[in-house]
Design an enzyme around this catalytic site. Structure first.
Site, PDB file in Angstrom:
ATOM      1  CB  CYS A  54      11.049   2.489 -13.597  1.00  0.00           C
ATOM      2  SG  CYS A  54      12.638   3.001 -12.928  1.00  0.00           S
TER       3      CYS A  54
ATOM      4  CB  SER B 229      -0.930  -0.015   1.212  1.00  0.00           C
ATOM      5  OG  SER B 229      -0.164  -0.108   2.402  1.00  0.00           O
TER       6      SER B 229
ATOM      7  CB  ALA C  95      15.596   6.721  -6.282  1.00  0.00           C
TER       8      ALA C  95
ATOM      9  NE  ARG D 237      17.265   7.313  -2.694  1.00  0.00           N
ATOM     10  CZ  ARG D 237      18.127   8.258  -3.063  1.00  0.00           C
ATOM     11  NH1 ARG D 237      19.405   8.140  -2.776  1.00  0.00           N
ATOM     12  NH2 ARG D 237      17.722   9.310  -3.713  1.00  0.00           N
TER      13      ARG D 237
END
Lengths: 295, 347
Positions: A127, A12, A159, A164
């Protein structure tokens, strides 16, 4: 009115929430359940307000209660998805994986959408992959590509901690998709985070080393690129060329920009938007395949 | 009597210097330079593509030699110094680092933009586990105030970095900028974590800024024989050592050997002189990543625009290291704008 596939979104957070908004507009998929792990999370509260059944005790518990979605979108983490993939497979539920877990075959929505319609699990790559592999493929369908290289530059703010902490996952998975789906004989991916304020839109440069050269080849590649841009725009309207493709000997250089729709995520996060838009597109394709015509 | 200041020098001619030769050093060049540098007594020799492990690309320039051949040549030529490689997460990977260890490196420098230290956690962690001497490298450090740089340096420290560098990638810092940042890191990091400084000479300040860094507590300084490096080059090894000798800063480097390496071995291998020219001075002035220099020259020529205009525009857009693709995009835009203006002029 056709019956829609009943879908659960697991996770979520930002991605799950943005995906929910896109699915709420879908003619083919209905987001019925939102599954999280924190009852206090903003994402679950928002989903409840929008009429979804919210569950704060995770996917395993949802399945234990006998809930059987037609389709599950997983927007958690690679680690969580490895567990989820197993449970969903055992339950015979089709899963669209937005994490880098890669338990199923890669799907780049603009390229191989129809290839794995019966697969129980498909992976949405990265992505950067959703944004750049279509360009490699657009070149490849005209001429052989010995090497495809992409550079994805995204706003630091877009990001998240998952990206990361394991940035190699991005470069390695994207590179592989450039080969497997894009059709380049060798692939390489680079990602740059730019902290500028206001945040920059996602921009990608795609380089292809091609097997044949000449004005007629360049012209056909140019047409193919522009056709592909229009095709991607059909589900990611903010996808566009920054400049005309540049041809120099056997090098093609393409520069694109991805502006998000701003459903939930800010427009600069085109990298996340193209992910949720691609996942929506795949879900709809599954639905078209599974729901008999005329129902 | 012990010297008041002691510094360990890392020579970067075989890494940063690669930018200045378009990454075209051969295995023979690597052997000759590494051998000469090893004789100088520098603590560390860094070697790699200019953009680090995995840097060979269309974006940054394809290297002449494979990473394996290049690094093995360097490692085999060095007996005293520690050989390091650079790695930029997002370009190079942990797998690249593991391969480089097989080629013989013993130290790794993990570089990120000065606000993005958290993408280095995985790489620094694995490097420490592998027993590598591990350095964190905060690039474009002029872009953030000292407090912000401290936050990022502490992240690298927490991941296990044994040294954290203030990196003036754009050669944009004046002495006060260097002093404030080095002093802030020195005060904030644990005493056993060293502070380093890496300069570019775009404003002609590489030697004096490096000395200032030492005075503020930096114990690791990057130099390059003959200054070979991106932009106007790095702190010239032989000059810095001469200055340190006069100031009583102990470097452990033999001055004549450094002069020999610079003049007899590195300078003959330059493809163009490393000088402060209009574009590189513009970089220091506008705060643009030094590695952009030769890319900007090429784009300026291809699209018929002034390289300075490209660089200033890149600075205005706050482009960071690694965004070499923006150079062409900006050049195209400037060329189109010029065409429009010329068209209007004709009407």
């Amino acid at each position: 009115m056709a019956t829609k596939l009943q879908a659960a979104i697991v996770g979520s957070g930002n991605i799950g929430t943005d995906l929910m908004y896109k699915l709420l507009r879908s003619q083919w998929v209905e987001p019925r359940w939102m599954v999280g792990i924190d009852p206090e999370s903003e994402g679950l509260k928002r989903a409840a307000r929008l009429g979804l059944e919210v569950n704060a005790d995770g996917l395993p518990k949802l399945l234990e209660r006998g809930v059987r979605p037609d389709l599950v979108f997983d927007a958690t983490s690679a680690k969580a998805h490895v567990r989820h993939a197993k449970l969903l497979r055992e339950a015979g539920i089709q899963a669209i994986d937005l994490t880098p877990a890669a338990r199923g075959p890669y799907v780049i929505a603009a390229v191989n959408l129809g290839d794995h319609l019966d697969a129980l699990n498909v992976n949405m790559v990265t992505c950067g992959g959703q944004a750049t592999v279509p360009m490699v493929y657009a070149v490849r369908r005209v001429v052989g590509v010995s090497y495809g290289e992409i550079v994805a530059t995204i706003a630091s703010k877009s990001a998240g901690p998952g990206t990361r902490q394991n940035i190699d996952e991005f470069t390695e998975t994207t590179a592989k998709a450039i080969e497997v789906i894009g059709g380049a004989r060798r692939g390489k991916a680079i990602i740059i985070l730019n902290p500028a304020e206001p945040p920059i839109l996602m921009r990608d440069t795609i380089y292809c080393l091609i097997d044949e050269t000449g004005d007629d080849v360049y012209e056909r590649i140019d047409q193919s690129i522009r056709d592909m841009v229009r095709h991607v725009q059909s589900f990611v309207p903010g996808y566009r060329l920054n400049r005309d493709p540049i041809y120099r000997d056997n090098l093609v250089s393409i520069s694109i920009e991805v502006e998000g729709l701003g459903d939930f995520l800010p427009v600069y996060a085109g990298n996340l938007d193209i992910m949720t838009a691609a996942a929506t597109k795949v879900g709809e394709e599954f639905a078209k395949h599974r729901i008999p015509v005329g129902q | 009597m012990t010297a008041k200041y002691q510094v360990k020098i890392t020579d970067v001619a075989l890494r940063d210097g690669m930018h200045a030769v378009r990454h075209q050093f051969t295995v023979d060049d690597a052997r000759a330079i590494a051998t000469a540098l090893d004789k100088t007594g520098v603590a560390m020799i860094e070697a790699a593509h200019g953009d680090g492990l995995g840097g060979s690309s269309v974006q940054y320039g394809m290297a002449k030699e494979t990473e394996a051949d290049y690094l093995q040549a360097v490692c085999q030529s060095v007996q005293h110094s520690t050989v390091a490689a650079l790695l930029l997460p997002g370009i190079g990977t942990v797998e690249d680092m593991k391969r480089a260890v097989e080629y013989g490196i013993r130290a790794i420098r993990i570089a990120t933009h000065c606000t993005e230290a958290d993408i280095s956690e995985q790489h620094i962690g694995v490097a420490r586990k592998m027993g590598l001497f591990t350095v964190g490298f905060l690039m474009m450090a002029h872009m953030v105030p000292p407090e912000k740089l401290v936050e990022e340096a502490k992240k690298m420290e927490s991941y296990g970095a044994q040294v954290v560098y203030v990196v003036d990638s754009a050669g944009a810092m004046v002495e006060d900028d260097v002093r404030a940042r080095v002093a802030a890191l020195r005060a904030a990091l644990a005493p056993e974590v060293e502070v380093g400084f890496h300069a570019h000479n775009n404003l002609g300040l590489s030697v004096s800024n490096s000395v200032a860094a030492v005075k503020e507590g930096a114990t690791r300084i990057d130099c390059s024989a003959a200054g070979l490096g991106a932009g106007s080059g790095n702190t010239p090894l032989e000059v810095f050592v001469a200055v340190c000798n006069k100031m009583g800063i102990e470097t452990g480097v033999d001055l004549y050997a450094a002069m020999d390496a610079a003049e007899d071995v590195v300078r003959p291998r330059m493809v163009r002189p490393v000088i402060i020219d209009k574009p590189s001075l513009t970089m220091g002035y506008a705060g643009v990543y030094s590695s952009f220099l030769l890319h900007a020259y090429r784009a300026a020529e291809q699209f018929g625009v002034d390289p300075r205009d490209i660089l200033v525009e890149l600075g205005r857009r706050k482009v960071v290291g690694g965004q070499e693709d923006m150079i062409v995009d900006v050049a195209v835009e400037l060329a189109n704008r010029k065409k429009v203006l010329a068209g209007q002029g004709a009407q």
